[in-house]
Design a protein around this motif. Structure first.
Motif, PDB file in Angstrom:
ATOM      1  N   GLU A  28       0.851  -1.316  -0.107  1.00 51.69           N
ATOM      2  CA  GLU A  28       0.024  -0.054  -0.092  1.00 51.69           C
ATOM      3  C   GLU A  28       0.773   1.356   0.104  1.00 51.69           C
ATOM      4  O   GLU A  28       0.647   2.323  -0.791  1.00 51.69           O
ATOM      5  CB  GLU A  28      -0.731   0.038   1.337  1.00 51.69           C
ATOM      6  N   PHE A  29       1.980   1.299   0.675  1.00 50.43           N
ATOM      7  CA  PHE A  29       2.621   2.496   0.953  1.00 50.43           C
ATOM      8  C   PHE A  29       4.064   2.505   0.327  1.00 50.43           C
ATOM      9  O   PHE A  29       4.764   3.504   0.522  1.00 50.43           O
ATOM     10  CB  PHE A  29       2.669   2.771   2.429  1.00 50.43           C
ATOM     11  N   SER A  30       4.517   1.336  -0.213  1.00 49.26           N
ATOM     12  CA  SER A  30       5.853   1.268  -0.670  1.00 49.26           C
ATOM     13  C   SER A  30       6.699   1.116   0.585  1.00 49.26           C
ATOM     14  O   SER A  30       6.437   1.212   1.530  1.00 49.26           O
ATOM     15  CB  SER A  30       6.107   2.174  -1.705  1.00 49.26           C
ATOM     16  N   PHE A  31       8.039   0.837   0.248  1.00 51.81           N
ATOM     17  CA  PHE A  31       9.012   0.574   1.361  1.00 51.81           C
ATOM     18  C   PHE A  31      10.389   0.856   0.675  1.00 51.81           C
ATOM     19  O   PHE A  31      10.733   0.182  -0.580  1.00 51.81           O
ATOM     20  CB  PHE A  31       8.938  -0.799   1.820  1.00 51.81           C
ATOM     21  N   ASN A  32      11.088   1.786   1.352  1.00 52.00           N
ATOM     22  CA  ASN A  32      12.553   1.984   1.017  1.00 52.00           C
ATOM     23  C   ASN A  32      13.465   2.002   1.952  1.00 52.00           C
ATOM     24  O   ASN A  32      14.497   2.581   2.192  1.00 52.00           O
ATOM     25  CB  ASN A  32      12.424   3.269   0.199  1.00 52.00           C
ATOM     26  N   ASP A  33      13.532   0.791   2.603  1.00 51.37           N
ATOM     27  CA  ASP A  33      14.417   0.402   3.803  1.00 51.37           C
ATOM     28  C   ASP A  33      14.795  -0.855   3.748  1.00 51.37           C
ATOM     29  O   ASP A  33      14.111  -1.789   3.974  1.00 51.37           O
ATOM     30  CB  ASP A  33      13.676   0.564   5.128  1.00 51.37           C
ATOM     31  N   PRO A  34      16.181  -1.166   3.133  1.00 51.95           N
ATOM     32  CA  PRO A  34      16.606  -2.265   2.874  1.00 51.95           C
ATOM     33  C   PRO A  34      17.046  -3.115   4.137  1.00 51.95           C
ATOM     34  O   PRO A  34      16.769  -2.618   5.240  1.00 51.95           O
ATOM     35  CB  PRO A  34      18.108  -2.103   2.244  1.00 51.95           C
ATOM     36  N   ASN A  40      28.525 -11.732   6.300  1.00 51.15           N
ATOM     37  CA  ASN A  40      28.275 -13.150   6.050  1.00 51.15           C
ATOM     38  C   ASN A  40      26.825 -13.289   5.303  1.00 51.15           C
ATOM     39  O   ASN A  40      26.432 -14.314   5.437  1.00 51.15           O
ATOM     40  CB  ASN A  40      28.651 -14.070   7.461  1.00 51.15           C
ATOM     41  N   ASN A  41      26.431 -12.440   5.054  1.00 50.57           N
ATOM     42  CA  ASN A  41      24.907 -12.299   4.556  1.00 50.57           C
ATOM     43  C   ASN A  41      23.875 -12.913   5.598  1.00 50.57           C
ATOM     44  O   ASN A  41      22.796 -13.498   5.150  1.00 50.57           O
ATOM     45  CB  ASN A  41      24.939 -13.116   3.164  1.00 50.57           C
ATOM     46  N   VAL A  42      24.087 -12.504   6.767  1.00 49.10           N
ATOM     47  CA  VAL A  42      23.215 -12.735   7.947  1.00 49.10           C
ATOM     48  C   VAL A  42      22.350 -11.389   8.146  1.00 49.10           C
ATOM     49  O   VAL A  42      22.899 -10.574   8.417  1.00 49.10           O
ATOM     50  CB  VAL A  42      23.936 -13.478   9.226  1.00 49.10           C
ATOM     51  N   ILE A  43      21.057 -11.848   7.988  1.00 45.96           N
ATOM     52  CA  ILE A  43      20.087 -10.807   8.505  1.00 45.96           C
ATOM     53  C   ILE A  43      20.650 -10.200   9.803  1.00 45.96           C
ATOM     54  O   ILE A  43      20.308 -11.017  10.883  1.00 45.96           O
ATOM     55  CB  ILE A  43      18.746 -10.957   8.357  1.00 45.96           C
ATOM     56  N   ILE A  44      20.648  -8.761   9.978  1.00 45.43           N
ATOM     57  CA  ILE A  44      20.639  -8.163  11.355  1.00 45.43           C
ATOM     58  C   ILE A  44      19.669  -7.333  11.488  1.00 45.43           C
ATOM     59  O   ILE A  44      19.748  -6.540  12.750  1.00 45.43           O
ATOM     60  CB  ILE A  44      22.299  -7.624  11.593  1.00 45.43           C
ATOM     61  N   GLY A  45      18.693  -6.948  10.653  1.00 45.09           N
ATOM     62  CA  GLY A  45      17.768  -5.994  10.685  1.00 45.09           C
ATOM     63  C   GLY A  45      16.770  -6.290   9.399  1.00 45.09           C
ATOM     64  O   GLY A  45      17.112  -5.972   8.335  1.00 45.09           O
ATOM     65  N   GLY A  46      15.534  -6.510  10.011  1.00 48.08           N
ATOM     66  CA  GLY A  46      14.598  -6.572   8.927  1.00 48.08           C
ATOM     67  C   GLY A  46      14.056  -8.171   8.758  1.00 48.08           C
ATOM     68  O   GLY A  46      13.500  -8.402   7.638  1.00 48.08           O
ATOM     69  N   HIS A  47      14.105  -9.004   9.667  1.00 45.59           N
ATOM     70  CA  HIS A  47      13.824 -10.332   9.432  1.00 45.59           C
ATOM     71  C   HIS A  47      12.342 -10.441   9.161  1.00 45.59           C
ATOM     72  O   HIS A  47      11.985 -11.212   8.271  1.00 45.59           O
ATOM     73  CB  HIS A  47      13.764 -11.051  10.965  1.00 45.59           C
ATOM     74  N   GLY A  48      11.491  -9.465   9.482  1.00 47.26           N
ATOM     75  CA  GLY A  48      10.115  -9.473   9.325  1.00 47.26           C
ATOM     76  C   GLY A  48       9.673  -9.381   7.729  1.00 47.26           C
ATOM     77  O   GLY A  48       8.993 -10.038   7.067  1.00 47.26           O
ATOM     78  N   ARG A  49      10.470  -8.510   7.230  1.00 45.84           N
ATOM     79  CA  ARG A  49      10.291  -8.162   5.806  1.00 45.84           C
ATOM     80  C   ARG A  49      10.937  -9.318   5.023  1.00 45.84           C
ATOM     81  O   ARG A  49      10.567  -9.388   3.693  1.00 45.84           O
ATOM     82  CB  ARG A  49      11.242  -6.784   5.439  1.00 45.84           C
ATOM     83  N   SER A  50      11.872  -9.873   5.381  1.00 49.98           N
ATOM     84  CA  SER A  50      12.552 -10.961   4.738  1.00 49.98           C
ATOM     85  C   SER A  50      11.619 -12.160   4.313  1.00 49.98           C
ATOM     86  O   SER A  50      11.820 -12.772   3.386  1.00 49.98           O
ATOM     87  CB  SER A  50      13.874 -11.630   5.452  1.00 49.98           C
ATOM     88  N   ASN A  51      10.680 -12.133   5.013  1.00 51.10           N
ATOM     89  CA  ASN A  51       9.623 -13.404   4.755  1.00 51.10           C
ATOM     90  C   ASN A  51       8.525 -12.804   3.670  1.00 51.10           C
ATOM     91  O   ASN A  51       7.781 -13.902   3.209  1.00 51.10           O
ATOM     92  CB  ASN A  51       8.767 -13.770   6.178  1.00 51.10           C
ATOM     93  N   ASN A  52       8.781 -11.823   3.210  1.00 50.99           N
ATOM     94  CA  ASN A  52       7.724 -11.427   2.244  1.00 50.99           C
ATOM     95  C   ASN A  52       8.305 -11.677   0.745  1.00 50.99           C
ATOM     96  O   ASN A  52       9.194 -11.765   0.481  1.00 50.99           O
ATOM     97  CB  ASN A  52       7.387  -9.701   2.311  1.00 50.99           C
TER      98      ASN A  52
END
Length: 52
Positions: A28-34, A40-52
């Motif tokens: 709905e609102f778009s998103f511009n926050d990577p 090591n390519n381990v997520i340190i921020g944004g776990h919830g977004r990575s499921n989309n």
């Protein structure tokens, strides 16, 4: 996306309802926050977004 992995030490859990809400907000609102990853390519921020 296929090269990044979630941090197994991440204490936050995102139930499907919350993931669906995040997905709806992005659509709905778009998103511009990577998603932040370490060297090591381990997520340190944004776990919830990575499921989309």
């Amino acid at each position: 996306m296929s090269e990044i992995t979630p941090d197994i030490k991440n204490a936050k859990e995102h139930p499907q309802k919350q993931i669906d809400q995040i997905k709806g907000s992005i659509k709905e609102f778009s998103f511009n926050d990577p998603i932040a990853v370490d060297e090591n390519n381990v997520i340190i921020g944004g776990h919830g977004r990575s499921n989309n």
